[in-house]
Design an enzyme around this catalytic site. Structure first.
Site, PDB file in Angstrom:
ATOM      1  N   GLU A  80      -0.169  -7.113 -10.613  1.00  0.00           N
ATOM      2  CA  GLU A  80       0.655  -6.148 -11.322  1.00  0.00           C
ATOM      3  C   GLU A  80       1.949  -5.891 -10.578  1.00  0.00           C
ATOM      4  OE1 GLU A  80      -2.743  -3.718 -13.715  1.00  0.00           O
ATOM      5  OE2 GLU A  80      -1.412  -2.650 -12.397  1.00  0.00           O
ATOM      6  N   CYS A  99       8.270  -2.515  -7.623  1.00  0.00           N
ATOM      7  CA  CYS A  99       7.176  -2.520  -6.654  1.00  0.00           C
ATOM      8  C   CYS A  99       6.406  -3.818  -6.868  1.00  0.00           C
ATOM      9  CB  CYS A  99       6.285  -1.291  -6.885  1.00  0.00           C
ATOM     10  SG  CYS A  99       4.814  -1.273  -5.858  1.00  0.00           S
ATOM     11  N   CYS A 106      -6.907  -7.681  -1.707  1.00  0.00           N
ATOM     12  CA  CYS A 106      -6.520  -7.389  -0.317  1.00  0.00           C
ATOM     13  C   CYS A 106      -7.777  -7.380   0.538  1.00  0.00           C
ATOM     14  CB  CYS A 106      -5.835  -6.020  -0.233  1.00  0.00           C
ATOM     15  SG  CYS A 106      -5.310  -5.595   1.442  1.00  0.00           S
ATOM     16  N   CYS A 110      -9.106  -0.567   2.787  1.00  0.00           N
ATOM     17  CA  CYS A 110      -8.889   0.868   3.041  1.00  0.00           C
ATOM     18  C   CYS A 110      -9.729   1.680   2.044  1.00  0.00           C
ATOM     19  CB  CYS A 110      -7.413   1.227   2.891  1.00  0.00           C
ATOM     20  SG  CYS A 110      -6.356   0.286   4.003  1.00  0.00           S
ATOM     21  N   CYS A 113      -8.265   3.052  -1.320  1.00  0.00           N
ATOM     22  CA  CYS A 113      -7.436   2.152  -2.124  1.00  0.00           C
ATOM     23  C   CYS A 113      -8.303   1.309  -3.057  1.00  0.00           C
ATOM     24  CB  CYS A 113      -6.640   1.244  -1.194  1.00  0.00           C
ATOM     25  SG  CYS A 113      -5.792  -0.081  -2.057  1.00  0.00           S
ATOM     26  N   GLY A 164      -2.076  -5.894  -2.147  1.00  0.00           N
ATOM     27  CA  GLY A 164      -2.053  -6.771  -0.981  1.00  0.00           C
ATOM     28  C   GLY A 164      -1.332  -6.192   0.222  1.00  0.00           C
ATOM     29  N   GLU A 165      -1.596  -6.804   1.373  1.00  0.00           N
ATOM     30  CA  GLU A 165      -0.933  -6.441   2.629  1.00  0.00           C
ATOM     31  C   GLU A 165       0.161  -7.484   2.873  1.00  0.00           C
ATOM     32  OE1 GLU A 165      -0.711  -4.207   5.351  1.00  0.00           O
ATOM     33  OE2 GLU A 165       0.752  -5.759   5.875  1.00  0.00           O
ATOM     34  N   SER A 196       5.847  -2.342   3.121  1.00  0.00           N
ATOM     35  CA  SER A 196       4.873  -1.319   3.489  1.00  0.00           C
ATOM     36  C   SER A 196       3.639  -2.010   4.057  1.00  0.00           C
ATOM     37  CB  SER A 196       4.492  -0.508   2.242  1.00  0.00           C
ATOM     38  OG  SER A 196       3.469   0.402   2.560  1.00  0.00           O
ATOM     39  N   LEU A 220      -0.052   5.294   7.465  1.00  0.00           N
ATOM     40  CA  LEU A 220      -0.740   5.867   8.629  1.00  0.00           C
ATOM     41  C   LEU A 220      -1.996   6.638   8.189  1.00  0.00           C
ATOM     42  CD1 LEU A 220      -0.321   5.921  11.704  1.00  0.00           C
ATOM     43  CD2 LEU A 220       0.820   8.119  11.424  1.00  0.00           C
ATOM     44  N   HIS A 221      -1.799   7.660   7.403  1.00  0.00           N
ATOM     45  CA  HIS A 221      -2.877   8.387   6.719  1.00  0.00           C
ATOM     46  C   HIS A 221      -3.843   9.160   7.625  1.00  0.00           C
ATOM     47  CE1 HIS A 221      -1.311   6.416   3.247  1.00  0.00           C
ATOM     48  NE2 HIS A 221      -1.741   5.236   3.606  1.00  0.00           N
ATOM     49  N   ASN A 295      -3.894   9.267  -4.987  1.00  0.00           N
ATOM     50  CA  ASN A 295      -4.114   8.839  -6.365  1.00  0.00           C
ATOM     51  C   ASN A 295      -5.602   8.611  -6.615  1.00  0.00           C
ATOM     52  OD1 ASN A 295      -1.348   8.788  -7.092  1.00  0.00           O
ATOM     53  ND2 ASN A 295      -1.132   6.978  -5.797  1.00  0.00           N
ATOM     54  N   CYS A 338       0.337   3.996  -6.430  1.00  0.00           N
ATOM     55  CA  CYS A 338      -0.215   3.169  -5.359  1.00  0.00           C
ATOM     56  C   CYS A 338      -1.734   3.218  -5.321  1.00  0.00           C
ATOM     57  CB  CYS A 338       0.301   3.649  -4.012  1.00  0.00           C
ATOM     58  SG  CYS A 338       2.058   3.678  -3.969  1.00  0.00           S
TER      59      CYS A 338
HETATM   60  S1  SF4 Z   1      -3.868   0.338   1.059  1.00  0.00           S
HETATM   61 FE1  SF4 Z   1      -2.768  -1.638   1.184  1.00  0.00          FE
HETATM   62  S2  SF4 Z   1      -3.667  -2.607   3.012  1.00  0.00           S
HETATM   63 FE2  SF4 Z   1      -5.110  -0.990   2.449  1.00  0.00          FE
HETATM   64  S3  SF4 Z   1      -6.599  -2.037   1.108  1.00  0.00           S
HETATM   65 FE3  SF4 Z   1      -4.981  -1.173  -0.219  1.00  0.00          FE
HETATM   66  S4  SF4 Z   1      -3.559  -2.859  -0.555  1.00  0.00           S
HETATM   67 FE4  SF4 Z   1      -4.806  -3.399   1.253  1.00  0.00          FE
END
Ligand code: SF4
Length: 349
Positions: A80, A99, A106, A110, A113, A164-165, A196, A220-221, A295, A338
């Site tokens: 997307e 974006c 990924c 996390c 996510c 993705g990272e 990011s 960071l979170h 989110n 996100c």
């Molecule tokens: S926040 Fe970013 S790095 Fe972490 S799982 Fe989601 S997409 Fe991957």
């Protein structure tokens, strides 16, 4: 492109012309490349494929300012991309930010996510990355043409904050960025592109040496390793101190202030104590904190912090002179914010 046309027995400048057609004018039909000789067009048609991503599904937010596309890739996978329109202070035009995704899925997992819960599928190619930008640009140019406006480039910013990272797909992401920056192509400014990352330290160090003043945002979170280990498993490999050290080096090398992204999760990382710990961590750094309302998450125990708690967290940071904003989360009505991308992709598949 020069090498490609040289192999076809054509002068190298023809390669630059094709590059400009593809990456500047976003043309996908070689027959419309009017300054190329017919014989070369024939060779291009025969030997090359100028890919155009198919939009399999599109959603527009109620306010019309956020548009999300599910793009079908040639191998049947999908990613997307999101277009966000916002005011552009000091400019006569609106800001259009795309974006982009850098991977299908990924691997980093996390906990907050949705993409991370699905796991890694594959890397995107540079072409698949730039095409996410070009697809929206074509749409904006077409709308402008229909209104009779002057033809120009509309997309002003690109952020690698989709699926993705990006620093785990380093080569392809940097290749895509260099294409987007090329003055004879899309001609974006490096300062208008932001990567990011969850904090892949060796890649941040490498990025600092690229000679590109790209924006860098670190997810960071959490202000302590103990908590961050739990939210972001990558922290066990690259703990907070190593990420901050790499980010400070990046700032020194590029002169860019690093943004720290911090999703506020109710009862997990949103207390005044957490805010003070974060302020201590970032004291003296050229940085900015972006507080993000959490989110939708697949984990029902992770809920967004309340508005009051968010305001208190912000005030605590500001009292210690850490620059800080609360990010307006755009496009939530179409699950474009996100961490939500793959979730919708799966539901649409
Ligand atoms: S926040 Fe970013 S790095 Fe972490 S799982 Fe989601 S997409 Fe991957």
């Amino acid at each position: 492109m020069e090498e490609l046309v040289a192999a076809m027995g054509q002068p190298r400048f023809r390669g630059r012309q094709i590059f400009h057609w593809v990456h500047g004018r976003l043309e996908t039909d070689p027959n419309r490349m009017s300054n190329l000789p017919k014989a070369l067009i024939g060779q291009v048609v025969e030997r090359c494929r100028i890919a155009k991503a198919e939009s399999a599904h599109e959603l527009v937010s109620a306010d019309g300012k956020t548009r999300k596309r599910l793009l079908r890739l040639p191998d049947g996978q999908s990613v997307e991309a999101v277009l966000i329109e916002s005011p552009f202070p000091g400019h006569e035009v609106d800001r259009y930010t795309v974006c982009v995704s850098s991977q299908v899925g990924c691997a980093l997992g996390c906990s907050f996510c949705v993409t991370g819960q699905v796991g890694f599928v594959r890397q995107l190619t540079p072409g698949e990355i730039v095409e996410q930008v070009y697809g929206f640009e074509r749409l904006l140019r077409q709308a402008d043409g229909e209104r009779g406006g002057a033809s120009r480039r509309f997309v002003t910013n690109v952020v690698f904050m989709g699926m993705g990272e990006p620093l785990a797909n380093y080569e392809a992401v940097l290749a895509a960025i260099r294409i987007l920056l090329h003055p004879e192509g899309f001609a974006l400014g490096a300062r208008r592109i932001t990567i990011s990352t969850a904090g892949i330290v060796p890649s941040i160090e490498r990025l600092a040496e690229e000679g590109l003043p790209l924006g860098l945002a670190i997810s960071l979170h959490a202000p302590t390793d103990q908590l961050r280990d739990r939210l972001m498993p990558i922290n066990r490999r690259y703990p907070i101190a190593s990420v901050l050290k790499a980010a400070a080096h990046y700032s020194e090398q590029t002169g860019r202030r690093v943004t720290y992204e911090y999703s506020l999760i109710q009862g997990v990382n949103d207390s005044v104590t957490h805010a003070r710990q974060l302020a201590r961590l970032l004291a003296g750094q050229l940085c900015h904190v972006n507080l993000i309302p959490l989110n939708l998450s697949l984990d029902p125990s992770l809920r967004p912090a309340s508005a009051d708690q968010t305001a208190t967290f912000r005030r605590t940071l500001e009292e210690t002179h850490i620059p800080c904003t609360i990010r307006e989360s755009r496009g939530q009505d179409i699950l474009a914010a996100c961490g939500q991308l793959r979730y919708t992709a799966d539901k649409s598949a």
